[in-house]
Motif scaffolding. Structure first.
Motif, PDB file in Angstrom:
ATOM      1  N   ARG A  77       0.827  -1.208   0.000  1.00  0.00           N
ATOM      2  CA  ARG A  77       0.000   0.000   0.000  1.00  0.00           C
ATOM      3  C   ARG A  77       0.861   1.257   0.000  1.00  0.00           C
ATOM      4  O   ARG A  77       1.881   1.335   0.669  1.00  0.00           O
ATOM      5  N   ILE A  78       0.400   2.227  -0.769  1.00  0.00           N
ATOM      6  CA  ILE A  78       1.032   3.545  -0.838  1.00  0.00           C
ATOM      7  C   ILE A  78       0.186   4.502  -0.020  1.00  0.00           C
ATOM      8  O   ILE A  78      -1.042   4.468  -0.079  1.00  0.00           O
ATOM      9  N   ALA A  79       0.860   5.359   0.738  1.00  0.00           N
ATOM     10  CA  ALA A  79       0.150   6.408   1.464  1.00  0.00           C
ATOM     11  C   ALA A  79      -0.070   7.566   0.492  1.00  0.00           C
ATOM     12  O   ALA A  79       0.842   8.337   0.200  1.00  0.00           O
ATOM     13  N   HIS A  80      -1.277   7.660  -0.051  1.00  0.00           N
ATOM     14  CA  HIS A  80      -1.625   8.700  -1.021  1.00  0.00           C
ATOM     15  C   HIS A  80      -1.464  10.066  -0.373  1.00  0.00           C
ATOM     16  O   HIS A  80      -1.658  10.227   0.835  1.00  0.00           O
ATOM     17  N   LYS A  81      -1.122  11.044  -1.140  1.00  0.00           N
ATOM     18  CA  LYS A  81      -0.911  12.410  -0.622  1.00  0.00           C
ATOM     19  C   LYS A  81      -2.155  12.944   0.064  1.00  0.00           C
ATOM     20  O   LYS A  81      -2.065  13.721   1.019  1.00  0.00           O
ATOM     21  N   LYS A  82      -3.341  12.507  -0.381  1.00  0.00           N
ATOM     22  CA  LYS A  82      -4.596  12.969   0.210  1.00  0.00           C
ATOM     23  C   LYS A  82      -4.918  12.270   1.525  1.00  0.00           C
ATOM     24  O   LYS A  82      -5.914  12.568   2.153  1.00  0.00           O
ATOM     25  N   GLY A  83      -4.072  11.288   1.913  1.00  0.00           N
ATOM     26  CA  GLY A  83      -4.258  10.646   3.211  1.00  0.00           C
ATOM     27  C   GLY A  83      -4.793   9.240   3.169  1.00  0.00           C
ATOM     28  O   GLY A  83      -4.683   8.520   4.146  1.00  0.00           O
ATOM     29  N   ASN A  84      -5.397   8.827   2.077  1.00  0.00           N
ATOM     30  CA  ASN A  84      -5.917   7.453   2.016  1.00  0.00           C
ATOM     31  C   ASN A  84      -4.840   6.516   1.470  1.00  0.00           C
ATOM     32  O   ASN A  84      -3.877   6.935   0.859  1.00  0.00           O
ATOM     33  N   ASP A  85      -5.025   5.222   1.749  1.00  0.00           N
ATOM     34  CA  ASP A  85      -4.084   4.218   1.257  1.00  0.00           C
ATOM     35  C   ASP A  85      -4.523   3.755  -0.129  1.00  0.00           C
ATOM     36  O   ASP A  85      -5.715   3.628  -0.397  1.00  0.00           O
ATOM     37  N   ALA A  86      -3.538   3.484  -0.979  1.00  0.00           N
ATOM     38  CA  ALA A  86      -3.828   2.955  -2.307  1.00  0.00           C
ATOM     39  C   ALA A  86      -3.091   1.628  -2.455  1.00  0.00           C
ATOM     40  O   ALA A  86      -1.885   1.564  -2.268  1.00  0.00           O
ATOM     41  N   HIS A  87      -3.840   0.566  -2.734  1.00  0.00           N
ATOM     42  CA  HIS A  87      -3.231  -0.751  -2.940  1.00  0.00           C
ATOM     43  C   HIS A  87      -2.582  -0.769  -4.319  1.00  0.00           C
ATOM     44  O   HIS A  87      -3.222  -0.439  -5.316  1.00  0.00           O
ATOM     45  N   MET A  88      -1.334  -1.158  -4.366  1.00  0.00           N
ATOM     46  CA  MET A  88      -0.567  -1.151  -5.615  1.00  0.00           C
ATOM     47  C   MET A  88       0.153  -2.483  -5.799  1.00  0.00           C
ATOM     48  O   MET A  88       0.636  -3.075  -4.845  1.00  0.00           O
ATOM     49  N   VAL A  89       0.219  -2.935  -7.035  1.00  0.00           N
ATOM     50  CA  VAL A  89       1.019  -4.102  -7.395  1.00  0.00           C
ATOM     51  C   VAL A  89       2.244  -3.565  -8.135  1.00  0.00           C
ATOM     52  O   VAL A  89       2.118  -2.834  -9.116  1.00  0.00           O
ATOM     53  N   TRP A  90       3.413  -3.921  -7.616  1.00  0.00           N
ATOM     54  CA  TRP A  90       4.678  -3.469  -8.181  1.00  0.00           C
ATOM     55  C   TRP A  90       5.303  -4.615  -8.983  1.00  0.00           C
ATOM     56  O   TRP A  90       5.517  -5.707  -8.441  1.00  0.00           O
ATOM     57  N   ALA A  91       5.612  -4.376 -10.241  1.00  0.00           N
ATOM     58  CA  ALA A  91       6.429  -5.287 -11.045  1.00  0.00           C
ATOM     59  C   ALA A  91       7.813  -4.654 -11.082  1.00  0.00           C
ATOM     60  O   ALA A  91       7.971  -3.508 -11.491  1.00  0.00           O
ATOM     61  N   VAL A  92       8.808  -5.409 -10.605  1.00  0.00           N
ATOM     62  CA  VAL A  92      10.134  -4.826 -10.374  1.00  0.00           C
ATOM     63  C   VAL A  92      11.213  -5.677 -11.051  1.00  0.00           C
ATOM     64  O   VAL A  92      11.168  -6.904 -11.007  1.00  0.00           O
ATOM     65  N   ARG A  93      12.178  -4.977 -11.649  1.00  0.00           N
ATOM     66  CA  ARG A  93      13.346  -5.633 -12.254  1.00  0.00           C
ATOM     67  C   ARG A  93      14.587  -4.845 -11.845  1.00  0.00           C
ATOM     68  O   ARG A  93      14.606  -3.635 -11.907  1.00  0.00           O
ATOM     69  N   TRP A  94      15.636  -5.572 -11.423  1.00  0.00           N
ATOM     70  CA  TRP A  94      16.903  -4.955 -11.046  1.00  0.00           C
ATOM     71  C   TRP A  94      17.789  -4.819 -12.284  1.00  0.00           C
ATOM     72  O   TRP A  94      17.913  -5.752 -13.064  1.00  0.00           O
ATOM     73  N   SER A  95      18.401  -3.659 -12.453  1.00  0.00           N
ATOM     74  CA  SER A  95      19.368  -3.450 -13.526  1.00  0.00           C
ATOM     75  C   SER A  95      20.742  -3.266 -12.898  1.00  0.00           C
ATOM     76  O   SER A  95      21.005  -2.214 -12.286  1.00  0.00           O
ATOM     77  N   ALA A  96      21.597  -4.265 -13.042  1.00  0.00           N
ATOM     78  CA  ALA A  96      22.955  -4.172 -12.500  1.00  0.00           C
ATOM     79  C   ALA A  96      23.751  -3.095 -13.214  1.00  0.00           C
ATOM     80  O   ALA A  96      24.584  -2.420 -12.607  1.00  0.00           O
ATOM     81  N   VAL A  97      23.485  -2.901 -14.495  1.00  0.00           N
ATOM     82  CA  VAL A  97      24.199  -1.890 -15.268  1.00  0.00           C
ATOM     83  C   VAL A  97      23.899  -0.493 -14.734  1.00  0.00           C
ATOM     84  O   VAL A  97      24.793   0.318 -14.520  1.00  0.00           O
ATOM     85  N   ASP A  98      22.616  -0.204 -14.502  1.00  0.00           N
ATOM     86  CA  ASP A  98      22.203   1.121 -14.048  1.00  0.00           C
ATOM     87  C   ASP A  98      22.173   1.248 -12.528  1.00  0.00           C
ATOM     88  O   ASP A  98      22.003   2.354 -12.008  1.00  0.00           O
ATOM     89  N   GLN A  99      22.253   0.108 -11.841  1.00  0.00           N
ATOM     90  CA  GLN A  99      22.175   0.075 -10.381  1.00  0.00           C
ATOM     91  C   GLN A  99      20.872   0.685  -9.866  1.00  0.00           C
ATOM     92  O   GLN A  99      20.852   1.467  -8.918  1.00  0.00           O
ATOM     93  N   VAL A 100      19.780   0.345 -10.552  1.00  0.00           N
ATOM     94  CA  VAL A 100      18.438   0.814 -10.162  1.00  0.00           C
ATOM     95  C   VAL A 100      17.436  -0.319 -10.296  1.00  0.00           C
ATOM     96  O   VAL A 100      17.644  -1.269 -11.060  1.00  0.00           O
ATOM     97  N   LEU A 101      16.348  -0.168  -9.562  1.00  0.00           N
ATOM     98  CA  LEU A 101      15.179  -1.016  -9.733  1.00  0.00           C
ATOM     99  C   LEU A 101      14.251  -0.300 -10.702  1.00  0.00           C
ATOM    100  O   LEU A 101      13.907   0.873 -10.485  1.00  0.00           O
ATOM    101  N   PHE A 102      13.866  -0.971 -11.788  1.00  0.00           N
ATOM    102  CA  PHE A 102      12.877  -0.421 -12.705  1.00  0.00           C
ATOM    103  C   PHE A 102      11.529  -0.987 -12.287  1.00  0.00           C
ATOM    104  O   PHE A 102      11.380  -2.204 -12.134  1.00  0.00           O
ATOM    105  N   CYS A 103      10.561  -0.107 -12.080  1.00  0.00           N
ATOM    106  CA  CYS A 103       9.275  -0.529 -11.540  1.00  0.00           C
ATOM    107  C   CYS A 103       8.118  -0.052 -12.422  1.00  0.00           C
ATOM    108  O   CYS A 103       8.127   1.070 -12.929  1.00  0.00           O
ATOM    109  N   VAL A 104       7.130  -0.907 -12.547  1.00  0.00           N
ATOM    110  CA  VAL A 104       5.836  -0.541 -13.125  1.00  0.00           C
ATOM    111  C   VAL A 104       4.834  -0.844 -12.021  1.00  0.00           C
ATOM    112  O   VAL A 104       4.764  -1.953 -11.512  1.00  0.00           O
ATOM    113  N   VAL A 105       4.081   0.183 -11.635  1.00  0.00           N
ATOM    114  CA  VAL A 105       3.183   0.061 -10.485  1.00  0.00           C
ATOM    115  C   VAL A 105       1.751   0.320 -10.923  1.00  0.00           C
ATOM    116  O   VAL A 105       1.474   1.286 -11.608  1.00  0.00           O
TER     117      VAL A 105
END
Length: 175
Positions: free
Chosen positions: A147-175
């Motif tokens: 769950r994400i804490a929405h700026k307006k105060g309510n919670d938003a349920h989110m599904v995160w698809a995540v891939r690690w990039s060793a080259v970029d040293q970042v997690l690429f996410c689609v939420v």
């Protein structure tokens, strides 16, 4: 003997002249590679029908194709209805597309630099942190619901698809 000496001097002069001309043209291509990497405008096309001019023409074509691919990629990411973001190894957002405004209530500028733990509801932080660490360690991909804490105060349920990039040293996410 003097004729041979004059021929040798003329041959050396012509060799230096042509070598200098070829070197200048090759340096133009070399400068174009640096300009392309820096996102600057390329030098004008080299004139001629020799191999160096063909190489420069091919380089310009490649640069145009790359710019077009980047433009299309940016258009897709900017107009995607899902949040597309990247998170560095310190847990900070590096990029975020405009969909964060619709889903999380924050502008992309507000999200960039934030830690992901600042957006996830406290009860889900440990689960998300362990998941992201596992993806990084195994250099893998996966998905998680939190769950994400929405700026307006309510919670938003989110599904995160995540891939690690060793080259970029970042997690690429689609939420």
């Amino acid at each position: 003997v003097s004729g041979i000496a004059i021929n040798i001097i003329i041959a050396l002069f012509l060799a230096l002249f042509f070598a200098n001309r070829i070197l200048r043209r090759i340096n133009t291509i070399k400068d174009n590679t640096i300009r392309l990497a820096a996102g600057k405008r390329l030098n004008p096309l080299l004139m001629g029908s020799d191999e160096i001019a063909e190489l420069d023409s091919g380089f310009h074509s490649m640069a145009r194709a790359l710019a077009e691919a980047q433009r299309k990629e940016k258009a897709i990411i900017e107009s995607a209805p899902d949040v597309i973001c990247s998170i560095d190894s310190d847990g900070r957002f590096v990029t975020a597309n405009p969909a964060v405004k619709d889903h999380w209530g924050f502008s992309p500028e507000e999200v960039v630099g934030m830690r992901f733990s600042e957006l996830i509801v406290p009860e889900d932080i440990q689960k998300a942190t362990q998941f992201f660490d596992k993806i990084r360690e195994e250099q893998d991909l996966g998905s998680i619901e939190c769950r994400i804490a929405h700026k307006k105060g309510n919670d938003a349920h989110m599904v995160w698809a995540v891939r690690w990039s060793a080259v970029d040293q970042v997690l690429f996410c689609v939420v």
